[in-house]
Write a protein that holds these residues in place. Structure first.
Motif, PDB file in Angstrom:
ATOM      1  N   LEU A  50      -1.010   5.908-105.871  1.00 29.52           N
ATOM      2  CA  LEU A  50      -1.850   6.502-106.913  1.00 29.52           C
ATOM      3  C   LEU A  50      -3.251   6.661-106.346  1.00 29.52           C
ATOM      4  O   LEU A  50      -3.861   5.692-105.899  1.00 29.52           O
ATOM      5  N   VAL A  51      -3.750   7.895-106.362  1.00 28.92           N
ATOM      6  CA  VAL A  51      -5.012   8.231-105.711  1.00 28.92           C
ATOM      7  C   VAL A  51      -6.052   8.611-106.769  1.00 28.92           C
ATOM      8  O   VAL A  51      -5.908   9.648-107.432  1.00 28.92           O
ATOM      9  N   PRO A  84       1.862  10.734-102.376  1.00 28.00           N
ATOM     10  CA  PRO A  84       0.581  10.569-103.050  1.00 28.00           C
ATOM     11  C   PRO A  84       0.558  11.294-104.395  1.00 28.00           C
ATOM     12  O   PRO A  84       1.076  12.412-104.509  1.00 28.00           O
ATOM     13  N   VAL A  85      -0.019  10.644-105.395  1.00 27.59           N
ATOM     14  CA  VAL A  85      -0.148  11.230-106.728  1.00 27.59           C
ATOM     15  C   VAL A  85      -1.589  11.039-107.183  1.00 27.59           C
ATOM     16  O   VAL A  85      -2.067   9.903-107.309  1.00 27.59           O
ATOM     17  N   ILE A 109      -0.616  15.857-109.365  1.00 29.59           N
ATOM     18  CA  ILE A 109      -1.704  15.165-110.054  1.00 29.59           C
ATOM     19  C   ILE A 109      -1.234  14.907-111.475  1.00 29.59           C
ATOM     20  O   ILE A 109      -0.660  15.796-112.121  1.00 29.59           O
ATOM     21  N   VAL A 110      -1.463  13.693-111.963  1.00 31.43           N
ATOM     22  CA  VAL A 110      -1.061  13.357-113.320  1.00 31.43           C
ATOM     23  C   VAL A 110      -2.309  13.073-114.151  1.00 31.43           C
ATOM     24  O   VAL A 110      -3.256  12.455-113.678  1.00 31.43           O
ATOM     25  N   THR A 111      -2.299  13.615-115.369  1.00 30.50           N
ATOM     26  CA  THR A 111      -3.369  13.368-116.342  1.00 30.50           C
ATOM     27  C   THR A 111      -2.709  13.009-117.674  1.00 30.50           C
ATOM     28  O   THR A 111      -1.481  13.042-117.794  1.00 30.50           O
TER      29      THR A 111
END
Length: 124
Positions: A50-51, A84-85, A109-111
């Protein structure tokens, strides 16, 4: 396995954590992993990373960090085979974020609004 990153000097490294007993309050008042030789994890062992970031670009998956390059070095390590996320709030997910040649682009990318795949598509 769960690992958290800790920083010593100019280097960021992953350390295995099993529970709250494996974290300590660091010099900036933030919880960090207890850094012991037994808990250190090799970059080759990392799975999903998680980045965090200040902003993320929807066009390329670029990321604006804090300028130290810690995550770029981990993600660009020759032995890194994980996924990587990027992790952000939707307000941080912008049309475009500048990047340089050494910056590692994020494939997802998660939001709070869901999963995003840079390049204009949105996944579930």
């Amino acid at each position: 396995m769960v690992a958290l990153f800790g920083i010593q000097g100019q280097t960021m490294a992953p350390y295995r954590v099993h529970g709250v007993e494996d974290v300590v309050v660091g010099p900036l008042g933030v919880l960090e992993p207890r850094q012991t030789p037994e808990s250190e994890v090799r970059v080759e062992e990392l799975g999903t990373v998680l980045v965090p970031g200040l902003a993320f670009g929807a066009d390329l998956g670029s990321r604006l960090g804090r300028g130290k390059g810690h995550y770029d070095r981990i993600l660009g390590h020759p032995g890194f085979r994980g996924s990587p996320v990027g992790v952000a709030f939707q307000i941080q997910y912008l049309d475009s974020v500048p990047c340089e040649q050494h910056d590692i682009l994020l494939p997802q990318i998660v939001t709070e609004a869901g999963w995003h795949v840079p390049g204009g598509r949105r996944s579930v």
